[in-house]
Design an enzyme around this catalytic site. Structure first.
Site, short mmCIF file in Angstrom:
data_model
loop_
_atom_site.label_atom_id
_atom_site.label_comp_id
_atom_site.label_asym_id
_atom_site.label_seq_id
_atom_site.Cartn_x
_atom_site.Cartn_y
_atom_site.Cartn_z
N ASN A 1 65.67 122.20 47.32
CA ASN A 1 64.33 121.60 47.19
C ASN A 1 63.35 122.57 47.83
O ASN A 1 63.65 123.12 48.88
CB ASN A 1 64.24 120.29 47.96
CG ASN A 1 65.01 119.17 47.30
OD1 ASN A 1 65.50 119.33 46.19
ND2 ASN A 1 65.13 118.06 48.00
N GLY A 2 62.19 122.70 47.23
CA GLY A 2 61.18 123.60 47.82
C GLY A 2 60.88 124.73 46.85
O GLY A 2 61.22 124.66 45.68
N HIS B 1 23.27 109.07 34.34
CA HIS B 1 23.02 110.51 34.44
C HIS B 1 23.99 111.31 33.57
O HIS B 1 24.10 112.53 33.75
CB HIS B 1 23.12 110.96 35.90
CG HIS B 1 22.07 110.34 36.77
ND1 HIS B 1 20.73 110.62 36.64
CD2 HIS B 1 22.15 109.40 37.75
CE1 HIS B 1 20.04 109.91 37.51
NE2 HIS B 1 20.89 109.15 38.20
N CYS C 1 62.18 116.42 44.02
CA CYS C 1 63.57 116.84 43.88
C CYS C 1 64.40 116.09 44.94
O CYS C 1 63.91 115.77 46.01
CB CYS C 1 63.80 118.32 44.05
SG CYS C 1 62.93 119.33 42.86
N ARG D 1 62.20 110.99 43.02
CA ARG D 1 61.68 112.25 43.55
C ARG D 1 61.71 113.39 42.54
O ARG D 1 61.33 114.51 42.85
CB ARG D 1 62.46 112.63 44.80
CG ARG D 1 62.43 111.54 45.86
CD ARG D 1 63.22 111.96 47.04
NE ARG D 1 62.55 113.05 47.69
CZ ARG D 1 61.86 112.95 48.82
NH1 ARG D 1 61.75 111.79 49.42
NH2 ARG D 1 61.29 113.99 49.35
N LYS E 1 45.59 104.72 39.45
CA LYS E 1 46.79 103.92 39.17
C LYS E 1 46.93 103.73 37.67
O LYS E 1 48.02 103.81 37.11
CB LYS E 1 46.65 102.58 39.89
CG LYS E 1 47.91 101.98 40.36
CD LYS E 1 48.24 102.24 41.80
CE LYS E 1 48.34 103.69 42.16
NZ LYS E 1 48.35 103.96 43.57
N GLU F 1 48.00 107.04 35.91
CA GLU F 1 49.34 107.47 36.29
C GLU F 1 50.44 106.80 35.48
O GLU F 1 51.40 107.45 35.09
CB GLU F 1 49.61 107.08 37.76
CG GLU F 1 49.26 108.08 38.77
CD GLU F 1 49.69 107.62 40.15
OE1 GLU F 1 50.38 108.38 40.82
OE2 GLU F 1 49.30 106.50 40.57
N LYS G 1 57.70 111.29 43.23
CA LYS G 1 57.29 110.83 44.56
C LYS G 1 57.38 111.99 45.55
O LYS G 1 58.29 112.81 45.43
CB LYS G 1 58.24 109.70 44.97
CG LYS G 1 57.78 108.88 46.15
CD LYS G 1 56.80 107.84 45.73
CE LYS G 1 56.42 106.88 46.85
NZ LYS G 1 55.15 106.19 46.51
N GLU H 1 40.64 104.68 42.98
CA GLU H 1 42.05 104.30 43.10
C GLU H 1 42.50 103.50 41.87
O GLU H 1 43.61 103.69 41.36
CB GLU H 1 42.25 103.50 44.40
CG GLU H 1 43.58 102.81 44.56
CD GLU H 1 44.80 103.71 44.39
OE1 GLU H 1 44.67 104.94 44.44
OE2 GLU H 1 45.89 103.16 44.17
N TRP I 1 62.57 118.09 39.81
CA TRP I 1 61.20 118.06 39.27
C TRP I 1 60.84 119.52 39.06
O TRP I 1 60.73 120.28 40.02
CB TRP I 1 60.26 117.40 40.28
CG TRP I 1 58.88 117.21 39.76
CD1 TRP I 1 58.43 116.16 39.00
CD2 TRP I 1 57.74 118.07 39.95
NE1 TRP I 1 57.10 116.32 38.72
CE2 TRP I 1 56.66 117.48 39.28
CE3 TRP I 1 57.56 119.28 40.62
CZ2 TRP I 1 55.40 118.06 39.25
CZ3 TRP I 1 56.30 119.85 40.60
CH2 TRP I 1 55.23 119.24 39.92
#
Ligand code: F6R
Length: 606
Positions: A99-100, A503, A2, A27, A484, A487, A601, A480, A73
């Site tokens: 925000n929060g 396995h 946010c 964000r 990526k 995402e 983000k 990683e 968000w």
């Protein structure tokens, strides 16, 4: 997560707010909204979708010189017009952006409903607007203080009130807010990115602080409204570092910036004479450094995976037992905190709440934590006992690239310093320094092979599901790579230890499930090649990220050779092609590279 902007001054607020929001959109990009104080009271425009949807749809005569804005968000309630911020009280005298998370929102909603208030949204934030409106205090600062007094949770908020048209009141607890000082105007934002075009003279609000902004200045207070003497400082910052410039996306720009970022994180920290690293910010003398018996690394997502690469570096170079753990899980298992363990928190944003809470848990139990953090002065950086700033520069794309590279190099420096106060020889230290010095150029070499890697990515993008596999040093690289890829391409990409395939997961290999295998030229190369044969025998398409000269035998595979460095340092070079694979797959599929669906983000909520 946010974004908040606010303005009070002599200019029309809306264009400034919209420009600020577009700088914060990474964000949170579910919905956006602005509120301005007009001659006939507060007006609000908000909408599900992007900031550009909001600006195309703004009502006419939406003018005012005091305003707040938000890009969201979603946490409480779906992303729709009603749940978008700003939120207002019933009369529309108060507007709030937040925000929060308000942890006791459900109880507060119930109390407000019982008191006859009609709540219109599903959000936690709306309660704040009603609480501010219902306070009997004479000042806006007092009303905000009264509202915050009954709130549990985290917040960065900006509040305006029709009865106090000359001001904004802002407050922070766990969610960043920065005041920007202009010429007869004041700005506020949750991130520098939204301020730097207007001013580089800023004051960071601390947790537990409230501030009043008027056109002529700002005042900061503690929660009891006693003033705190806070001065603004002028940052030496080039606003263009926050622009994508001619690049199609921030992710692309940030990938290309990696050689320069790598040079910056190493600059001034290599001591060739003694074959070691200089990390003064760790605030530890050699005696304390020698006393460390274990290293525990904590981070989330990609920061956790690079933490695994870091743990391997520490074990190999310093021979100290080391491991990495997802910070989001750490404090929930009531961890034993040992005095001779060095805890390392790794975070680009320095805001990730899971990592921050892990740091607080360790410190509460008397442990020592150092940070590998990119954003200077961020919450995690401030909370740690010492640390290493990464100097990657602002990272805007949700998918982390250059920050991750600097994290790896930060771990290499840490491992080198820990190693050299123990048994790592000066010859090995010197060898590693030479290796580190080669890395920026080698990253550039890999980036130059973009076209060849893009062709591979286009083929991988067609698969619904993929494996990324590696062993030991190569396994976090595979993790990683899968991260990526999933995402930004939205393909199912799963990382496995190559040794574990037989396995279980081998059952899924078929001609429609490709595998990207990490096969460095190390002591495990021939075993890795054996596993490639097993995949090929099941007709699984193979892309192998390897070194020139590694003999893959008769296996039918597309190979991507990366330059060799020292074995310990190879993981970061093996990671670079995986960024390009993910980027080009997502580009081929037509996705929004910088704003992948459902993500944002800086994850500031648990
Ligand atoms: C992946 C990604 C995320 C972050 C994670 C931690 O590309 O960007 O997985 O790595 O959310 O973020 P920071 O490093 O800001 O703590």
């Amino acid at each position: 997560m946010c974004g908040i902007v606010g303005y009070v001054g002599g200019q029309q607020a809306v264009p400034l707010l919209l420009e600020g929001l577009s700088r914060l959109e990474h964000r949170g990009y579910d919905s956006a909204g602005v509120a301005v104080l007009t001659t006939s009271g507060i007006k609000v425009a908000k909408k599900a979708g992007r900031v550009r949807d909001l600006s195309e749809d703004l009502p006419k005569r939406f003018a005012g010189k005091t305003g707040i804005g938000h890009t969201r968000w979603a946490t409480h309630g779906p992303a729709n017009d009603v749940n978008a911020h700003p939120h207002t009280d019933t009369k529309g005298d108060v507007a709030v952006v937040h925000n929060g998370i308000i942890d006791n929102a459900a109880a507060l909603r119930q109390q407000l409903t019982e008191a006859g208030v009609d709540l219109v949204s599903d959000t936690d934030t709306e309660v704040l607007a009603h609480l501010v409106a219902r306070s009997d205090a004479d000042t806006l600062e007092g009303k905000v203080r009264d509202a915050l007094a009954v709130i549990d949770g985290t917040y960065g908020i900006a509040v305006m009130h029709a009865d106090f048209p000359d001001r904004l009141v802002v407050a922070r607890n766990g969610s960043p807010l920065i005041i920007g000082v202009g010429e007869k105007e004041m700005h506020v934002a949750s991130d520098l990115a939204a301020l730097v075009r207007y001013t580089t003279t800023v004051a960071h609000l601390d947790d537990g602080e409230i501030a009043t902004l008027t056109a002529t200045g700002f005042t900061t207070y503690r929660m009891d409204l006693s003033t705190t003497a806070k001065a603004a400082t002028t940052l030496d910052i080039d606003p263009s570092v926050y622009d994508a410039g001619d690049h199609a996306s921030f992710m692309y720009k940030e990938m290309l910036e990696q050689p320069a970022a790598a040079e910056r994180v190493l600059r001034g920290r290599l001591d060739e004479r003694f074959g070691t690293a200089h990390l003064g910010g760790l605030n530890m003398d050699p005696r304390e450094t020698r006393a460390i018996r274990r290293v525990k690394i904590l981070g989330c997502g990609s920061a956790y995976y690079v933490g695994q690469m870091g743990a391997a570096l520490v074990e190999e170079l310093a021979r100290i037992p080391a491991d990495a753990e997802a910070a989001s899980e750490f404090r929930y298992r009531d961890p034993v905190i040992e005095p001779d363990t060095l805890y390392v928190a790794v975070s680009q944003s320095g805001e990730t709440i899971d990592t921050l809470l892990a740091v607080q848990e360790i410190r509460r139990k008397g442990g020592r934590v150092v940070g590998l953090v990119n954003v200077v002065g961020s919450a995690i950086a401030r909370e740690c006992d010492g640390g290493i700033y990464l100097h990657a520069g602002p990272e805007v794309a949700v998918a982390s690239t250059k920050a991750l590279t600097t994290m790896f190099l930060g771990f290499a420096l840490l491992a080198l310093q820990l190693g050299r106060v123990r048994d790592l020889s000066i010859a090995d230290g010197t060898r590693l320094i030479a290796g580190l010095t080669r890395i920026p150029g080698q990253i550039a070499e890999i980036l130059e092979r973009e076209e060849e890697i893009a062709a591979v990515a286009t083929r991988l993008a067609e698969a619904e599901s993929l494996f990324f596999v590696g062993r030991v040093r190569g396994f976090p690289v595979a993790r990683e790579g899968a991260q990526k890829f999933k995402e930004i391409s939205y393909r199912h990409a799963e990382a496995y230890q190559t040794s574990e395939l037989k396995h279980g997961p081998l059952a899924l290999i078929s001609e429609s499930v490709p595998t990207v295998a990490i096969v460095p030229d190390d002591e495990l190369a021939s075993r890795n090649v054996g596993a490639l044969h097993e995949i090929a025998a099941r007709r699984g398409p193979l892309v192998v990220v390897t070194h020139e000269g590694v003999d893959l035998g008769e296996v039918d595979a597309v190979r991507i050779d990366v330059p060799r460095n020292e074995r310990e340092l190879d993981p970061i070079l093996l990671t670079i092609p995986l960024q390009l694979l993910a980027y080009h797959a997502a580009l081929h599929l037509g996705h929004d590279i910088d704003k992948p669906r459902n993500l944002a983000k800086s994850v500031t909520v648990e």
